[in-house]
Scaffold this active site. Structure first.
Site, mmCIF file in Angstrom:
data_model
loop_
_atom_site.group_PDB
_atom_site.id
_atom_site.type_symbol
_atom_site.label_atom_id
_atom_site.label_comp_id
_atom_site.label_asym_id
_atom_site.label_seq_id
_atom_site.Cartn_x
_atom_site.Cartn_y
_atom_site.Cartn_z
ATOM 1 N N SER A 9 0.742 -1.187 0.015
ATOM 2 C CA SER A 9 0.011 -0.033 0.103
ATOM 3 C C SER A 9 0.836 1.160 0.075
ATOM 4 O O SER A 9 1.670 1.396 -0.678
ATOM 5 C CB SER A 9 -1.069 -0.021 1.259
ATOM 6 O OG SER A 9 -2.056 1.091 1.302
ATOM 7 N N HIS A 36 -3.043 -1.772 -3.142
ATOM 8 C CA HIS A 36 -4.044 -0.698 -2.932
ATOM 9 C C HIS A 36 -4.134 0.695 -3.733
ATOM 10 O O HIS A 36 -3.114 1.247 -3.783
ATOM 11 C CB HIS A 36 -4.110 -0.143 -1.167
ATOM 12 C CG HIS A 36 -4.248 -1.333 -0.350
ATOM 13 N ND1 HIS A 36 -3.979 -1.027 1.168
ATOM 14 C CD2 HIS A 36 -4.972 -2.495 -0.558
ATOM 15 C CE1 HIS A 36 -4.381 -2.035 1.899
ATOM 16 N NE2 HIS A 36 -4.726 -3.102 0.684
ATOM 17 N N ASP A 129 -3.942 -4.834 6.680
ATOM 18 C CA ASP A 129 -4.253 -5.542 5.396
ATOM 19 C C ASP A 129 -2.949 -6.462 4.928
ATOM 20 O O ASP A 129 -1.992 -5.995 4.999
ATOM 21 C CB ASP A 129 -4.719 -4.957 4.052
ATOM 22 C CG ASP A 129 -5.347 -5.884 3.139
ATOM 23 O OD1 ASP A 129 -5.766 -7.009 3.251
ATOM 24 O OD2 ASP A 129 -5.310 -5.317 1.936
#
Length: 185
Positions: A9, A36, A129
């Protein structure tokens, strides 16, 4: 079939470029990148990645068969899954950890199919995540690598992965590249 799946991310894009540039030219296994990214954005990620690798880079498509020599990216606003017959499946179910694509969802799906033939990597990011999914890969006998949080721009993702499961290899960028080149042999 062995494969590498990379999750990241915030702060991970430059790391992904460095990893791709550092891979041995003989490496031919599929690589999947779960990053992401903003919803409903034009797919320029693949074009940019293509400039930095010998692989063919493309966004994964629903029901497409996984092939060696390709880097696949998870499409914006879809969870990317792997079916038993090595086909991708795109899913629009709820966000996980405020994310779709979710690294956890993809890691768990790929690990169920590939078992010990899956190498998962968690890079910089600002949420948790990937921590549970990377643990699943490890428990299924796969290789698990976490970027050293001391090197990460955003430490939440690497720290969450380390806290969730203690058997990951925690590596600086240059050692991640070495491990992947070794894994591919």
């Amino acid at each position: 079939m062995k494969m590498i799946i990379i999750g990241g991310s915030g702060g991970s894009f430059d790391l992904i470029l460095s990893i791709l540039q550092g891979l041995d030219k003989e490496m031919n296994m599929p690589i999947v990148i779960i990053l992401h990214r903003l919803k409903n954005t034009k797919a320029i990620l693949e074009d940019f990645l293509q400039l930095h690798t010998h692989y063919t880079v493309k966004e994964a498509e629903d029901k497409e068969f996984l092939k060696t020599g390709y880097i696949y990216t998870a499409p914006s606003d879809y969870h990317l899954l792997l079916e038993e017959n090595f086909r991708f499946s795109l899913d629009t179910s709820e966000e996980v950890n405020f994310s779709r694509p979710s690294i956890d969802v993809s890691f768990e799906s790929f690990s169920r199919v590939l078992k010990e033939n899956c190498c998962g990597i968690i890079l910089s990011g600002a949420n948790q995540d990937g921590a549970i999914g990377l643990q699943v890969i490890g428990k299924n006998g796969g290789e698990t690598i976490v970027q050293d949080p001391k090197e990460a721009e955003f430490t939440a993702m690497p720290e969450a992965a380390i806290a969730k499961y203690k058997n990951h290899s925690v590596c600086a960028l240059n050692n991640i590249i070495k491990k992947l080149n070794y894994y591919a042999k």
